[in-house]
Structures are given as structure tokens and as C-alpha cells.
Design an enzyme around this catalytic site. Structure first.
Site, PDB file in Angstrom:
ATOM      1  N   GLY A  14       1.276  -0.779  -0.154  1.00 55.51           N
ATOM      2  CA  GLY A  14       0.335  -0.712   0.207  1.00 55.51           C
ATOM      3  C   GLY A  14       0.870   1.255  -0.100  1.00 55.51           C
ATOM      4  NE  ARG A  76      -2.423  -3.976  -1.016  1.00 62.03           N
ATOM      5  CZ  ARG A  76      -1.915  -3.456   0.077  1.00 62.03           C
ATOM      6  NH1 ARG A  76      -0.407  -3.856   0.516  1.00 62.03           N
ATOM      7  NH2 ARG A  76      -2.511  -2.548   0.368  1.00 62.03           N
ATOM      8  CG  ASP A 107       3.627  -7.410   6.766  1.00 61.84           C
ATOM      9  OD1 ASP A 107       3.017  -6.457   5.630  1.00 61.84           O
ATOM     10  OD2 ASP A 107       2.890  -7.326   7.817  1.00 61.84           O
ATOM     11  CB  THR A 129       2.804   0.685   6.471  1.00 63.26           C
ATOM     12  OG1 THR A 129       0.937   1.238   6.381  1.00 63.26           O
ATOM     13  CG2 THR A 129       3.501   0.109   7.104  1.00 63.26           C
ATOM     14  CG  ASP A 131      -1.566   0.286   7.610  1.00 61.30           C
ATOM     15  OD1 ASP A 131      -2.747   0.890   7.479  1.00 61.30           O
ATOM     16  OD2 ASP A 131      -1.811  -0.918   7.092  1.00 61.30           O
ATOM     17  CG  ASP A 133       1.243  -2.429  10.614  1.00 56.16           C
ATOM     18  OD1 ASP A 133       2.042  -2.118   9.421  1.00 56.16           O
ATOM     19  OD2 ASP A 133       0.250  -3.771   9.701  1.00 56.16           O
ATOM     20  NE  ARG A 175      -2.796  -4.600   5.875  1.00 57.72           N
ATOM     21  CZ  ARG A 175      -2.920  -4.463   4.773  1.00 57.72           C
ATOM     22  NH1 ARG A 175      -3.456  -5.818   4.657  1.00 57.72           N
ATOM     23  NH2 ARG A 175      -2.929  -4.152   3.274  1.00 57.72           N
ATOM     24  N   GLY A 189     -11.559  14.172  20.032  1.00 58.05           N
ATOM     25  CA  GLY A 189     -12.338  14.203  21.317  1.00 58.05           C
ATOM     26  C   GLY A 189     -13.191  13.144  21.254  1.00 58.05           C
TER      27      GLY A 189
HETATM   28  O1  F6P Z   1      -1.555  -0.951   5.143  1.00 64.07           O
HETATM   29  C1  F6P Z   1      -2.538   0.365   4.114  1.00 64.07           C
HETATM   30  C2  F6P Z   1      -4.109  -0.218   3.836  1.00 64.07           C
HETATM   31  O2  F6P Z   1      -3.503   0.896   4.071  1.00 64.07           O
HETATM   32  C3  F6P Z   1      -4.715  -0.704   5.080  1.00 64.07           C
HETATM   33  O3  F6P Z   1      -4.358   0.252   6.802  1.00 64.07           O
HETATM   34  C4  F6P Z   1      -5.668  -1.125   4.430  1.00 64.07           C
HETATM   35  O4  F6P Z   1      -6.292  -2.020   5.349  1.00 64.07           O
HETATM   36  C5  F6P Z   1      -5.227  -1.887   3.122  1.00 64.07           C
HETATM   37  O5  F6P Z   1      -4.417  -1.104   2.719  1.00 64.07           O
HETATM   38  C6  F6P Z   1      -5.842  -2.152   1.628  1.00 64.07           C
HETATM   39  O6  F6P Z   1      -5.656  -2.426   0.896  1.00 64.07           O
HETATM   40  P1  F6P Z   1      -5.947  -1.676  -0.477  1.00 64.07           P
HETATM   41  O7  F6P Z   1      -5.513  -0.388  -1.470  1.00 64.07           O
HETATM   42  O8  F6P Z   1      -5.544  -2.629  -1.596  1.00 64.07           O
HETATM   43  O9  F6P Z   1      -6.792  -2.081  -0.095  1.00 64.07           O
END
Ligand code: F6P
Length: 353
Positions: A14, A76, A107, A129, A131, A133, A175, A189
């Protein structure tokens, strides 16, 4: 210091605001050290299909630090996981005299980096990313910009909620991870926040909102992480049914991935881009660049992916048993630290809602 003729830089998975800043920094750091660069298009796919552009001077990456998305495009790439795809990628590296790779992504990108490293192409990962994460690092490129986008969107929802005395339940990305949700809930808030990592007391949240309405509160924002799939929409219905407050549901979705990167993302991306090139030149490989306690450092990709699986409770008994006592202790401490940080923010969100 290892000799490099050319390195390749790619972005995969992503996209995230700040990936261009990381590409620019790595490219310019390499050029400054006398190394040419290939910007590889569409992540690992570009490596398989030999789709790349030669960067031979700093101006070839000019004016991209402000841009969002990734000028190298992303993908991907499933083919890269096959032996055939991998063989083609290695062949492309040899043909173009690419002696090392900087791979910017999440990852999945790091798994690809390990595959390349194992086959003799030293590769260093940079965490990109929204996220945040990647458990091994405190920060991933794109996180800050995405959160700023969320707060600006939610502030707009707040405006209209206040006018109409409504509630908006907003699902944010991340994610599996609730980092975006947690921080933006505090910053907007929000009256409640629900994430996968910490149990959510739904009954209490709804009762608190009902009471707040009785005390005159007009607008309500509730933030839900997409790590709880489908929950935001269900919760919106329950709030409306149980409190009588008209409640809307909003999924912010991919808007969170766009926008010009913030200062923090440009800065961190620049630091990490330079560090990645330095690591390659030191002769290192199969590492991810991290930022921990405000310092740039590195970690073996295998270790970073394992601590990640530990945090996400996806680690197997066999994997755990195979860890050294030292690694297990470090990983447990790291997971505890990340969770404690989230619990601290969660408590703040609850207290000041
Ligand atoms: O990892 C980044 C992210 O935007 C996540 O927050 C989300 O779940 C996912 O990628 C969405 O993936 P795609 O762009 O393949 O719809």
C-alpha cells in the site's frame, strides 16, 4: 566498505505519504557516494519485468518530496513469491548491474527483501505504511500524514454533527492495528474508540453517550478501527437504537492514503532513506531500518517479522520454541512496551472523552 556500482530502489504494498521522500533521500545518498540508482517501477513487479528508470543525477528525483502516492508506483506482486518470478528478478538485477536494493513498504515488502537477500542481492527495508503496524519500529512513514487527514475529515463531520445533533461512527484504516484509531480519537475529541488490541466496553460507551446527551451534548464522534471488520456499521445502528441519537456511519477508506506528506513523514523518510544506503555500504543485508526512542537503528528482518507475529498473536508454538531466550525476552518486552503505550493512550481517551 563494500563497493556498489548501482542500487535499485522500489516501493511496494500500500502506498504511503512520504515514500517519495524516502526514495529521493536514498537516491541522493547513493549518488553522493558515487553510486548510480535505478528507480524500479511497480515494486517487485518492475524487477521481474525489468521496468525501471536510471537516476544518474540528483535532479532526476527533484520536486518529489512534496508529492503523495509513489512516483515509482506500487504493486502487491504475487508472481514475486514464485520461484520463476524470483529467478527473473535476480536475472534483471544481474543484467542491470544492480548490486543492492532498498525496498520501501510494509511487512510483505520485507518478506520480499529477505528472499532477495538470501539469493545474493543485499536488500534493506524501509517501513512505509500508514498503519504504523511494524512492531519493531516506533514509526512507519505515512502514519502522521494519514492521521492528519483523518482529523481534518472528522473535524468536518463534527461540524455537521453539531448542527444536526447527530453522532458519526467513523471507520479508519490501519489493517489489524488500532494506532491510527487511537490517536485520532484523542485528537478529535471522540466519545468512544474501538480497536482490536484492547477490549471495548460497548454497553458503557453507549450508556455514557446517552447520559452526555441528557446533559446537553449535541454532537458525538466515535472512531472504530478497521481491525474490527464490519463493527463500525453495527455500532452506529446500536447507538441510534439505544440512545435515540441519529447516527451516521462513515468509512474514510483510501482518502487516508493521499495528501502531501507532513513534516514528520518527510523528515523520517529522509533519515531512513540515507540510513538504508549506509547499511548497504557497510555490507549489511536483510535488515529493516527502524526508529526507536527517536533514534534510527536497524533490525534483522526475520526478527522484525517474528516480533510482529508475536504482537499480533499469530506466532506458533514451534516458532516460540525455536527462539533463543534472549530473543524471546526482547520480543516479549517489545510487545509489552507497544501494548502499554496503547493502553496508556486508551486510558487518556476514556478519561477526557
Ligand atoms: O496497509 C495500508 C492499508 O491502507 C491498510 O490500512 C488497509 O487495510 C489496506 O492498506 C488497504 O489495501 P488496498 O489498498 O489494497 O485496498
Amino acid at each position: 566498505m563494500k563497493q556498489f556500482r548501482r542500487i535499485g530502489i522500489l516501493t511496494s504494498g500500500g502506498d504511503a505519504p512520504g515514500m517519495n521522500a524516502a526514495y529521493r533521500a536514498a537516491a541522493r545518498a547513493a549518488l553522493a557516494r558515487g553510486i548510480e540508482v535505478y528507480g524500479i517501477y511497480e515494486g517487485y513487479k518492475g524487477l521481474i519485468y525489468d521496468n525501471m528508470t536510471l537516476i544518474s543525477k540528483p535532479s532526476d528525483v527533484s520536486n518529489i518530496i512534496t508529492k503523495s502516492g509513489t512516483v515509482l508506483y506500487s504493486d502487491r506482486c504475487l508472481e514475486f513469491k514464485t520461484e520463476e518470478g524470483m529467478a527473473k528478478a535476480i536475472e534483471t538485477c544481474k543484467k542491470n548491474h544492480i548490486d543492492g536494493i532498498v525496498a520501501i513498504g510494509g511487512d510483505g515488502t520485507f518478506r520480499g527483501a529477505t528472499d532477495l537477500s538470501k539469493r545474493g542481492i543485499p536488500t534493506i527495508g524501509i517501513p512505509g505504511t500508514i498503519d504504523n503496524d511494524i512492531t519493531a519500529t516506533d514509526y512507519t512513514i505515512g502514519f502522521d500524514t494519514a492521521m492528519n487527514t483523518v482529523i481534518s475529515m472528522v473535524d468536518r463531520l463534527r461540524d455537521t454533527c453539531e448542527s444536526h445533533a447527530r453522532c458519526d461512527v467513523v471507520e479508519v484504516m490501519g489493517r489489524w492495528a488500532g494506532h491510527i484509531a487511537l490517536r485520532t480519537a484523542i485528537a478529535t475529541g471522540a466519545s468512544a474508540v474501538a480497536i482490536a488490541e484492547i477490549p471495548f466496553d460497548e454497553a458503557k460507551a453507549i450508556a455514557d453517550m446517552k447520559k452526555a446527551r441528557e446533559n446537553g451534548k449535541r454532537s458525538f464522534i466515535v472512531i472504530v478501527s478497521e481491525g474490527l471488520p464490519g463493527y463500525a456499521e453495527q455500532l452506529a445502528k446500536k447507538i441510534q437504537d439505544q440512545t435515540g441519537i441519529e447516527t451516521k456511519f462513515a468509512r474514510l477508506a483510501h482518502v487516508q492514503r493521499g495528501g502531501s506528506p507532513s513534516l514528520l513523514d518527510r523528515l523520517t523518510a529522509s533519515e531512513m532513506g540515507v540510513a538504508a544506503v549506509d547499511e548497504l555500504l557497510k555490507g549489511n543485508s536483510d535488515l529493516v531500518v527502524c526508529k526507536v526512542d527517536d533514534k534510527i537503528c536497524t533490525m534483522e528482518i526475520k526478527k522484525a517479522l517474528t516480533v510482529d507475529r508475536m504482537f499480533k498473536k499469530k506466532i506458533t508454538e514451534e516458532e516460540l520454541a525455536a527462539l533463543s531466550d534472549e530473543d524471546k525476552a526482547w520480543m516479549t518486552a517489545r510487545c509489552d512496551k507497544v501494548l502499554a503505550g496503547m493502553q496508556r493512550l486508551y486510558a487518556i481517551a476514556e478519561e477526557i472523552k
